[in-house]
Design a protein around this motif. Structure first.
Motif, mmCIF file in Angstrom:
data_model
loop_
_atom_site.group_PDB
_atom_site.id
_atom_site.type_symbol
_atom_site.label_atom_id
_atom_site.label_comp_id
_atom_site.label_asym_id
_atom_site.label_seq_id
_atom_site.Cartn_x
_atom_site.Cartn_y
_atom_site.Cartn_z
ATOM 1 N N HIS A 291 0.820 -1.223 0.000
ATOM 2 C CA HIS A 291 0.000 0.000 0.000
ATOM 3 C C HIS A 291 0.859 1.280 0.000
ATOM 4 O O HIS A 291 0.755 2.102 -0.917
ATOM 5 C CB HIS A 291 -0.949 -0.011 1.207
ATOM 6 C CG HIS A 291 -1.891 1.149 1.244
ATOM 7 N ND1 HIS A 291 -3.201 1.055 0.842
ATOM 8 C CD2 HIS A 291 -1.701 2.439 1.598
ATOM 9 C CE1 HIS A 291 -3.766 2.231 0.955
ATOM 10 N NE2 HIS A 291 -2.881 3.098 1.417
ATOM 11 N N HIS B 287 1.652 4.298 -3.088
ATOM 12 C CA HIS B 287 1.689 5.763 -3.057
ATOM 13 C C HIS B 287 3.068 6.258 -3.510
ATOM 14 O O HIS B 287 3.186 7.174 -4.317
ATOM 15 C CB HIS B 287 1.460 6.276 -1.628
ATOM 16 C CG HIS B 287 0.045 6.156 -1.127
ATOM 17 N ND1 HIS B 287 -1.020 6.736 -1.772
ATOM 18 C CD2 HIS B 287 -0.465 5.556 -0.019
ATOM 19 C CE1 HIS B 287 -2.132 6.487 -1.067
ATOM 20 N NE2 HIS B 287 -1.823 5.771 -0.013
ATOM 21 N N GLU C 4 -5.651 7.181 -3.313
ATOM 22 C CA GLU C 4 -5.817 5.842 -2.737
ATOM 23 C C GLU C 4 -5.999 4.750 -3.796
ATOM 24 O O GLU C 4 -5.844 3.570 -3.496
ATOM 25 C CB GLU C 4 -6.974 5.828 -1.722
ATOM 26 C CG GLU C 4 -6.690 6.610 -0.446
ATOM 27 C CD GLU C 4 -5.486 6.090 0.343
ATOM 28 O OE1 GLU C 4 -5.275 4.870 0.382
ATOM 29 O OE2 GLU C 4 -4.761 6.928 0.913
ATOM 30 N N SER D 73 -2.461 3.274 -4.298
ATOM 31 C CA SER D 73 -1.994 2.387 -3.237
ATOM 32 C C SER D 73 -2.825 1.112 -3.142
ATOM 33 O O SER D 73 -2.281 0.013 -3.041
ATOM 34 C CB SER D 73 -2.033 3.133 -1.910
ATOM 35 O OG SER D 73 -3.319 3.680 -1.707
HETATM 36 ZN ZN ZN Z 1 -3.147 5.203 1.539
#
Ligand code: ZN
Length: 556
Positions: free
Chosen positions: A356, A360, A384, A387
């Motif tokens: 995750h 990013h 998001e 990620s």
């Molecule tokens: Zn995140």
């Protein structure tokens, strides 16, 4: 450059003020569109240095909160932060009103100008005292949660230390842990009600002073909702109720069998297997090594990215006593380097850092040479996706982290991600009701939550617990206090990430190619335009959610 060798410079606020004064004057006098854009490039360079120092200062404080120099710097940054934001805002007004606006929009993006408009509608000198009071109320909530001393097994634990017992494989242990959590919240629930009541009234007052009917519209502007508004979100939640809720009810049935219980209770909620939730098998060093191999095999782009991260020692992930809790990714513009902060604790959360947070960081890395800083002012529903999708793109490598429990891990990940969707919508709907009706009493708010539980989580049995069964659950969801309407972002992003999951199962390379494309788009265009460009369906479109659920059913 290695993170540890990056020089930190104390920010001279007078220099910053002088820079903006000059910049604003020069920009107002710019004789041509090109001249104004050249001035804007000076702004990029100057602010690149300032924000690098701010982020580096914060990071070095977070990795060792006992260290004196950076503790002082951190306090100083808290102090100067609002002043710098305000200067930024003043300068952005000059851009917004520029006679060369069309040229600038072309160069910088229409999105950036829409964001300036929303930012200007969100703030005014006359509400600054209310905003300060709002911040103080948020800190009060945070302190209350952080200072929890919960008696358990003869010890006094804070919430983060209690967490591992909430998912203990021994059912009685986790039942006692949830009971202890409930008792803690019951002891402070009146205080939390009071803080929230003040927050709601404060925010409503801010909205009214700015000429809004209530806080909802202002909240959307503060979240930089530049591409969709309340009507779209409401329609999305409706689709989730229709399609995801019945699907999740079925998953719960399955989970019941997985953990081998007669009846699912709230203290079973985060449990997926009888012999406990899968945890990584290796040491932190082995996890990092496995991550490096994984990214080398995934694609040339991810190999270059992860090698760069390792070579420049851009991770600080080992848990230490004096380290701040939590985990995050940040980006240092001056060194064009993502940095990752985490606290490894031996749970599957450690692997999330590699999937995750690295998702990013990877996006930050692929767009690191884009000179237009505004392109990376990502709104959360987009950030998001980068990620959460990486969590799925790395599914094929999970045996390197979880050994013979990798199948369990994947099952848990998918079930958990799907189960999250209705919950996230519930948090969002709750806040809409609260800010539409700011005069509700705390008891009425709890009733609202209690009713929403029946709609969104009908399977959940709180077993008559005096706190959780009475509509108190939301009090432990920090986002509700920190930033209203921030949470649906995770839900929207999760839906798009699941679209990628469906896509990669059919054609991994095609899906990856479009993922890369989406990463490169950063925030150059508006949300739904970008999704369309990358070949994805907007969650707001009729049938997107329904079709997704049909596809997911085949995987569960
Ligand atoms: Zn995140």
């Amino acid at each position: 450059m290695k993170l540890s060798q990056m020089p930190y410079e104390h920010i001279d606020l007078d220099k910053v003020k002088a820079f903006f004064e000059q910049l604003i004057a020069d920009s107002k006098n710019a004789a041509s569109d090109e001249e104004q854009f050249e001035l804007h490039k000076k702004y990029y360079e100057f602010m690149g240095d300032v924000s690098t120092n701010i982020r580096l200062g914060r990071f070095r404080h977070d990795i060792d909160t006992s260290e004196e120099f950076y503790s002082k710097e951190n306090e100083y940054i808290d102090e100067i932060g609002p002043v710098i934001s305000n200067l930024n805002n003043e300068y952005s007004k000059v851009l917004f009103e520029s006679p060369y606006r069309a040229y600038l929009e072309e160069k910088i993006s229409k999105v950036a100008f829409k964001n300036i408009e929303l930012a200007n509608k969100s703030i005014d000198e006359k509400i600054l005292p209310l905003m300060q009071e709002e911040n103080a109320l948020i800190s009060k909530y945070d302190k209350l949660i952080a200072s929890a001393k919960i008696p358990f097994n003869g010890e006094e634990l804070n919430i983060s230390l209690l967490r591992k017992y909430l998912t203990d494989k021994d059912r009685d242990t986790r039942k006692r842990a949830w009971k202890a959590l409930s008792e803690y919240f019951l002891s402070v629930t009146d205080q939390i009600d009071d803080i929230y009541d003040q927050l709601v009234k404060n925010r409503t007052k801010q909205a009214k002073k700015l000429g809004y009917d209530n806080y909802v519209e202002l909240g959307y502007n503060r979240m930089m909702r530049n591409a969709y508004r309340r009507a779209e979100v409401e329609n999305f939640r409706k689709q989730v109720k229709e399609s995801f809720v019945p699907f999740v009810v079925k998953i719960q049935q399955e989970r019941k069998e997985q953990i081998g219980v007669e009846e699912l209770k709230y203290y079973d909620n985060d449990m997926f297997f009888k012999d406990g939730n899968p945890a990584p098998t290796g040491t932190p060093e082995e996890i990092m090594k496995a991550g490096q191999q994984m990214y080398a095999e995934l694609s040339p782009e991810t190999k270059e990215f992860f090698d760069f991260m390792i070579e420049n020692e851009l991770f600080d992930v080992l848990g230490r006593k004096t380290k701040k809790a939590g985990g995050y990714m940040d980006f240092l513009p001056k060194y064009k380097s993502p940095i990752i902060f985490a606290n490894f604790n031996g749970t599957s959360g450690d692997v999330d850092v590699i999937t995750h947070e690295c998702g990013h960081a990877f996006q930050g890395y692929v767009t690191r040479n884009d000179e237009i800083t505004e392109h990376n002012n990502l709104t959360m529903e987009t950030a998001e996706i980068h990620s959460m999708s990486m969590e799925y793109f790395t599914y094929g490598w999970m045996d390197r982290f979880f050994g013979d429990r990798s199948q369990d891990y994947l099952k848990m990940h998918l079930q958990d991600s799907i189960t999250f969707i209705p919950y996230g919508c519930m948090v969002d709907e709750f806040q809409h009701i609260v800010y539409d009706n700011p005069d509700m009493t705390p008891a009425e708010r709890k009733n609202v939550w209690k009713e929403l539980e029946k709609t969104y989580r009908p399977w959940l049995d709180f077993d008559g617990d005096p706190f959780f069964s009475e509509g108190g659950f939301w009090q432990k969801q920090g986002h509700i206090f920190w930033q209203p309407f921030y949470y649906i972002d995770y839900v929207l992003a999760s839906v798009v990430a699941m679209e990628f999951k469906v896509w990669m199962d059919k054609d991994f390379n095609e899906a990856w190619k479009h993922y890369l494309q989406l990463c490169n788009l950063s925030a150059k265009d508006f949300y739904e335009n970008e999704l369309a460009e990358a070949g994805l369906e907007s969650p707001f479109k009729a049938d997107t959610v329904k079709n997704l659920v049909e596809e997911l059913k085949k995987k569960i």
